[in-house]
Design an enzyme around this catalytic site. Structure first.
Site: not given
Ligand SMILES: Cc1cc2nc3c(=O)[nH]c(=O)nc-3n(C[C@H](O)[C@H](O)[C@H](O)COP(=O)(O)OP(=O)(O)OC[C@H]3O[C@@H](n4cnc5c(N)ncnc54)[C@H](O)[C@@H]3O)c2cc1C
Length: 399
Positions: A386, A244
């Site tokens: 990040e 991906e």
């Molecule tokens: C438009 C869109 C389409 C998507 N499509 C899919 C899909 O089809 N299928 C699917 O399964 N998922 C999908 N996703 C999900 C995507 O993979 C997650 O949004 C992504 O992995 C981030 O997880 P979260 O949203 O839970 O944010 P969180 O993990 O809660 O993170 C929130 C913030 O904290 C930061 N952060 C978290 N942990 C750390 C760390 N250890 N160190 C530094 N910074 C950190 C992150 O960078 C982010 O800025 C999609 C997301 C979007 C926005």
């Protein structure tokens, strides 16, 4: 290392260009260039045309119906398709579950699903993320319990891209609750029409319906729908994510967008002078162009290394970070170029069959703000930037 294309490679790019010009429906091309959403039918139709030409799975090996191209040919193919306004191939079947099934699927799964992916008989979606389990994906809570010949699924997935069109989902679920975090996770396949699956749209900041929540309430899927071995889902997911991330840099698309930006900035005037000729704006465009050229060369270096047998390393994470930042910068500069005309934005400007009415400002301004908002996603999905930086810090700098 010679980063110039050979005459054969240039001839190949030309052959692709001629074919696309003759076979891409003009209305689809216009919609892609105007940044409108494509209908499901348009997306499927384009994939079928490519497949009929033998180009349905440009990165697939011959054994599974791909053209068996070199990495350079694959790169040129992406670039020409972007230049010509062809729809972006959807990654979920071709670049995600397809390669996983090739590597770890049963013979029956390969025989059944792989040809269907190439013909796009199935529209796949990705069920990895859950509320609270995005970056920390291994904390996922969805359960799959074996009951006779069936897995019973309970839990919730979120951010499921284009799940509203999908008839199939590949997902991660916990099959051994006693095992530690990464262990005890399995990868399963489910038909989206199975009783107990409910899909709810999430409307994003650009006003679009692109992502969804998917709920699983005692959903029964056949035992054979597991991919590979139970408890090995985490390794398969890592394999999938490396595919991906490599394809996520969208270099060809950014090059096409850069051309579009220059065109807009040439039409927009400041006191009679094209914006493109003003030093301040010109400098910003030059800066992003240099970044994009550097990214392309990094990609070509990675391709050259791959061809000499080296496995891609941290470059994939680098491509993801830089590629997504460049995509966002381009949307920002386009907004800046049209100035106040980007403000009265109309999310419908990106919808199929939008009746234009009287545009406020130039027609090209209408989709720019929805695009700008939509592209906030690229630094989040596929593993946030990040997280990519954390990986680089560990793998390259040894921190
Ligand atoms: C438009 C869109 C389409 C998507 N499509 C899919 C899909 O089809 N299928 C699917 O399964 N998922 C999908 N996703 C999900 C995507 O993979 C997650 O949004 C992504 O992995 C981030 O997880 P979260 O949203 O839970 O944010 P969180 O993990 O809660 O993170 C929130 C913030 O904290 C930061 N952060 C978290 N942990 C750390 C760390 N250890 N160190 C530094 N910074 C950190 C992150 O960078 C982010 O800025 C999609 C997301 C979007 C926005």
């Amino acid at each position: 290392m010679d980063l110039n294309y050979t005459p054969e490679e240039l001839a190949f790019a030309d052959e692709v260009r001629q074919w696309v010009r003759a076979n891409l429906p003009p209305e689809t091309r216009d919609r892609v260039l105007q940044h409108q959403h494509l209908s499901k039918e348009e997306q499927v139709e384009w994939q079928r045309r490519l497949h009929a030409r033998g180009w349905g799975g440009p990165r697939w090996p011959k054994e599974y119906g791909g053209p068996g191209w070199t990495s350079v040919q694959q790169h040129l193919f992406d670039e020409v398709l972007s230049e010509e306004g062809a729809p972006q191939a959807l990654p979920f079947g071709l670049s995600m579950i397809g390669p996983v099934l090739m590597a770890y699927g049963s013979q029956k799964q390969k025989d059944y699903y792989l040809p269907r992916i190439l013909r796009m008989d199935d529209w796949w979606c990705q069920g990895f993320s859950e509320p609270g389990s995005g970056s920390d994906l291994a904390s996922l809570r969805m359960k799959a319990e074996l009951d006779g010949d069936e897995w019973v699924l309970n839990g919730q997935k979120t951010w499921t891209t284009l799940g509203q069109y999908a008839n199939m989902i590949f997902l991660l679920a916990r099959t051994d609750p006693a095992a530690k975090k990464q262990q005890g996770i399995s990868m399963l396949l489910a038909d989206m029409s199975t009783p107990g699956i409910t899909l709810r749209p999430i409307i994003t900041v650009d006003g679009a319906h692109e992502v969804n929540e998917v709920f699983f309430d005692n959903v029964r899927v056949p035992k054979e729908n597991i991919v590979g071995q139970p408890g090995m889902g985490w390794s398969y997911a890592k394999f999938l994510l490396s595919h991906e991330r490599t394809n996520i840099a969208r270099i060809g698309r950014s090059k096409a967008e850069l051309t579009r930006l220059k065109k807009i900035a040439t039409e927009e005037k400041v006191e009679g002078v094209p914006l493109m000729e003003t030093p301040g704006f010109r400098e910003k465009v030059a800066a992003v162009e240099i970044e994009l050229m550097a990214l392309e060369l990094t990609n070509l270096r990675m391709i050259a290394a791959e061809q000499s047998g080296q496995a891609p390393g941290a470059e994939a994470n680098m491509l993801k970070i830089k590629g997504s930042e460049i995509q966002q910068t381009l949307t920002e500069l386009m907004m800046e170029a049209v100035g106040p005309y980007a403000l009265p934005y109309n999310p419908e400007a990106r919808e199929h069959g939008w009746k234009k009415g009287e545009p406020i400002g130039p027609e090209y301004a209408a989709p720019l703000a929805p695009d700008y908002f939509n592209y906030r996603k690229v630094t989040i999905y596929g593993g946030s930037n990040e997280i990519q930086r954390n990986i680089l810090a560990k793998a390259v700098l040894g921190l």
